[in-house]
Design an enzyme around this catalytic site. Structure first.
Site, PDB file in Angstrom:
ATOM      1  N   GLU A 125      30.533 -21.682  26.666  1.00 51.21           N
ATOM      2  CA  GLU A 125      31.021 -20.600  25.815  1.00 51.21           C
ATOM      3  C   GLU A 125      30.552 -20.687  24.370  1.00 51.21           C
ATOM      4  OE1 GLU A 125      35.343 -21.421  24.053  1.00 51.21           O
ATOM      5  OE2 GLU A 125      35.365 -21.424  26.234  1.00 51.21           O
TER       6      GLU A 125
ATOM      7  N   ARG B  90      40.086 -25.483  29.189  1.00 51.53           N
ATOM      8  CA  ARG B  90      38.734 -25.817  28.751  1.00 51.53           C
ATOM      9  C   ARG B  90      37.758 -25.452  29.867  1.00 51.53           C
ATOM     10  NH1 ARG B  90      40.518 -25.720  24.445  1.00 51.53           N
ATOM     11  NH2 ARG B  90      40.422 -27.262  22.759  1.00 51.53           N
TER      12      ARG B  90
ATOM     13  N   ASP C 224      39.683 -17.576  30.513  1.00 56.47           N
ATOM     14  CA  ASP C 224      39.684 -17.337  29.073  1.00 56.47           C
ATOM     15  C   ASP C 224      38.745 -18.315  28.380  1.00 56.47           C
ATOM     16  OD1 ASP C 224      40.715 -15.940  26.722  1.00 56.47           O
ATOM     17  OD2 ASP C 224      41.734 -17.829  26.229  1.00 56.47           O
TER      18      ASP C 224
ATOM     19  N   HIS D 103      38.189 -16.386  25.082  1.00 55.54           N
ATOM     20  CA  HIS D 103      38.972 -17.430  24.423  1.00 55.54           C
ATOM     21  C   HIS D 103      39.968 -16.816  23.424  1.00 55.54           C
ATOM     22  CE1 HIS D 103      38.763 -21.999  23.741  1.00 55.54           C
ATOM     23  NE2 HIS D 103      39.944 -21.574  23.323  1.00 55.54           N
TER      24      HIS D 103
END
Length: 328
Positions: free
Chosen positions: A262, A233, A257, A294
């Site tokens: 985001e 996260r 990632d 992600h």
């Protein structure tokens, strides 16, 4: 059950339709909405029995109040994390919350390895060089993972899958996790992991205790030139602290990632737009930073499992069966 699926992507719809057919249930119909669920889009939920959300949907008190007004009985997360849902508000309105607790942990663990190897061996830079006819190896020097000390913060199913892979590389694996049992790794406290690891990978949930777990203080305890990987996260990292550590070369490599902000960026095409997030723009300006949008979960196996488990959760809610994956 009429199910409203938010933040819908074209790539996932075939998996849901296939899983729905395999479930052989005529009681569930799905409507796909490309929009994320938030206070602005919550009125779209009118007439639906349940909503299905993903990691960047906002299911706060305001949204849940609206869902309750419309008679929505359940919130189905098609992910493991539930930090974006106000569980207290859902409980107050007797709205059930279910999740997908595990969907191919190997998918995320393997993506974590991909970030490590790409940053280390610089294969993304080598690819571009060779396509331009440049076969110079200067600037592409890497290191062996063999016998390196790799620290894993959080050793649930994804962390354990990563341990298995790293053991195959012959790495020395440290684990910090208050709930972990003995295994093929060395359990240690957080400070020991931070100070001894050559590579650190985050695999813990986001909550009040882990928010900005990696901040200026944590970074100061790390080895100079350490590699930091986050596929969990975004808010586990203090992005500005990471920028400072990159500038001083305390961080030698950063693989992400996920990103704290985001929800405004990921899963969308922004090629024709001016980037408004100055922190993100600064992060990606470093040559030793690698960001993916992600996609750690993004394998055929994981998407299939997400669809199957989500629809099984929907089936249990619709038929008032015991909920296998309820979040309480």
């Amino acid at each position: 059950m009429k199910l409203a699926l938010f933040s819908s992507q074209k790539y996932e719809q075939p998996f849901f339709e296939k899983s729905l057919a395999a479930l052989n249930s005529n009681n569930i119909t799905i409507s796909y909405f490309e929009q994320p669920l938030n206070a602005t889009t919550a009125p779209l939920c009118q007439g639906f029995d349940s909503v299905c959300v993903f990691v960047n949907d906002t299911v706060d008190d305001t949204v849940i109040n609206t869902l309750a007004e419309y008679g929505v009985s359940s919130i189905l997360l098609r992910c493991a994390g539930f930090n974006n849902v106000d569980l207290n508000a859902a409980k107050a309105h007797n709205i059930k919350v279910c999740r997908v607790p595990a969907y191919s942990p190997e998918a995320v663990a393997e993506h974590c390895i991909a970030l490590m190897l790409t940053l280390n061996r610089k294969t993304h830079k080598a690819f571009n060089r060779v396509r331009e006819g440049n076969f110079d190896l200067n600037g592409l020097l890497g290191f062996n993972l063999f016998e390196k000390t790799i620290g894993i913060i959080g050793c649930g199913k994804i962390g354990q899958a990563l341990v298995n892979i790293l053991n195959g590389f012959g790495a020395n694996v440290l684990v910090f996790d208050p709930y972990a049992q003995a295994g093929c790794y060395t359990l240690c406290d957080l400070d020991t992991l931070l100070s001894q690891s050559d590579i650190i990978s985050l695999h813990c949930p986001l909550n009040e205790q882990t928010h900005h777990l990696i901040d200026d203080s944590a970074l100061a305890k790390m080895k100079p030139g350490v590699m930091l990987i986050n596929t969990s996260r975004g808010a586990l990292l203090d992005s500005k602290a990471c920028i400072n550590a990159l500038k001083t070369k305390k961080l030698g490599y950063l693989g992400l990632d996920v990103y704290e902000q985001e929800s405004e960026l990921f899963f969308k095409d922004h090629r024709d737009e001016i980037m408004q997030d100055d922190v993100f723009s600064r992060l990606v300006s470093f040559p030793n930073v690698l960001v993916t949008g992600h996609q750690g979960f993004f394998t055929q196996e994981a998407l299939s499992e997400i669809a199957q488990t989500t629809l099984q959760n929907a089936h249990e809610v619709a038929h008032q069966l015991p909920l296998s994956n309820e979040v309480k």
